[in-house]
Design an enzyme around this catalytic site. Sequence first.
Site, short mmCIF file in Angstrom:
data_model
loop_
_atom_site.label_atom_id
_atom_site.label_comp_id
_atom_site.label_asym_id
_atom_site.label_seq_id
_atom_site.Cartn_x
_atom_site.Cartn_y
_atom_site.Cartn_z
N THR A 55 0.85 -1.19 0.00
CA THR A 55 0.00 0.00 0.00
C THR A 55 0.88 1.24 0.00
O THR A 55 0.91 2.03 0.94
CB THR A 55 -0.91 -0.01 1.24
N ARG A 56 1.61 1.38 -1.09
CA ARG A 56 2.53 2.52 -1.25
C ARG A 56 2.73 2.72 -2.74
O ARG A 56 2.30 1.92 -3.57
CB ARG A 56 3.87 2.24 -0.58
N LEU A 57 3.43 3.80 -3.08
CA LEU A 57 3.78 4.02 -4.48
C LEU A 57 4.80 2.98 -4.92
O LEU A 57 5.76 2.67 -4.21
CB LEU A 57 4.38 5.42 -4.66
#
Length: 398
Positions: free
Chosen positions: A14-16
């Site tokens: 859940t991140r870039l």
Amino acid sequence: MDSQHNFYFMEMNTRLQVEHPVSEMITGTDLVEWQLRVAAGEKLPLMQEEIELKGHSFEARIYAEDPSNDFLPGAGPLLHLSTPRGDDFIRIETGVRQGDEVSVHYDPMIAKLVVWGEDRSAALKKLRYCLYQYNIVGLSTNIDFLLSLSRHPEFEAGNVHTSFIPQHYSELFPAPKTTSKEALCQAALGLVLREKTLTSNFIAHSDDRYSPFASCNGRRVNILYTRNLMLLDGENKIEVAICYNQDGTYRMEIDGEVFQVSGDLIHEDKASYLRCSINGVASKPKLVILDNTVHLFSMEGHAEVALPVPKFLAGVSATAAQGGTVAPMTGTIEKVFVKAGDKVQIGDPLMIMLAMKMEHTIRAPKAGVIKRVFFKEGSQANRHSPLVELEEEQAISE
């Protein structure tokens, strides 16, 4: 689990992702800014249906690795680093600069090169153009592999899949070619011009600026001066006969073939270029001379030519690998399984090396008896350092 009862795991972050610049290039957004705005309690700047896709983008990861050796990660100093200029359509994300070192303690990625074009073909051409301008000396990188990949017809057509590399291995990893004679002339010219530059600097600080011993223009009375310069193209010795013409040009001969050569050194954007003419064909390769090696970078690729090291200066490390094993990369010796006097068979594990978050087992290249172990557990070994010296049992008995 699939029908063959094989387990697979899906990773969710859940991140870039590291590829997010591609999304930004084709949408004209700044996803990092969006994250900060949302974290501050603001709404998303755009909804999904409001986002427009435009053009095509590629991201190439520049890595310190050896593609020809199963993409083994590497480490070492960035002795020379020059990159293409960034603009709205060329983006370089990096955390290193010339003089820095790629450490064994972190991921070996040097940079992300991201380009944008009106369509896939235009973006791919721009990627290749930028890769030719991404020049690194000091360690192995994947730049040449990325160029081979981007030039492949199937890749250009978009026919890419997870088995692409093994399927097209022979085309992506062609046999090494000998350096062209034109490039050898460029290397010889670069060395001669560097010699002239050093001599000029010496004369500028000399008390006798007109001394004939402080000149390297090849001037002779009634004859043209010819010198022989030995170069190394890999393991092959190449002799270049250089004749100094009276007009400041040179006549070079390699294996009976004659070349008319002229040129000078110019400096642009903190880099040196060789502006030269070989038999009337003009070119301007980037020139990097470090220690005894000449590097030439151009749109034709990278050429590397060396000067032979005199025998009295050559270290024994060059032959150490013949009787044992060497470190495939810089790393830490985690485990040592052998000691002097132990007998081993081919393929037996000798030690375990940790580097780039990976564990590498160093195995015996042949059967024999351990003569010497050069490193202890916990010590650091540089790339190509001798690790273990082996002797064949027959040699010992004799």
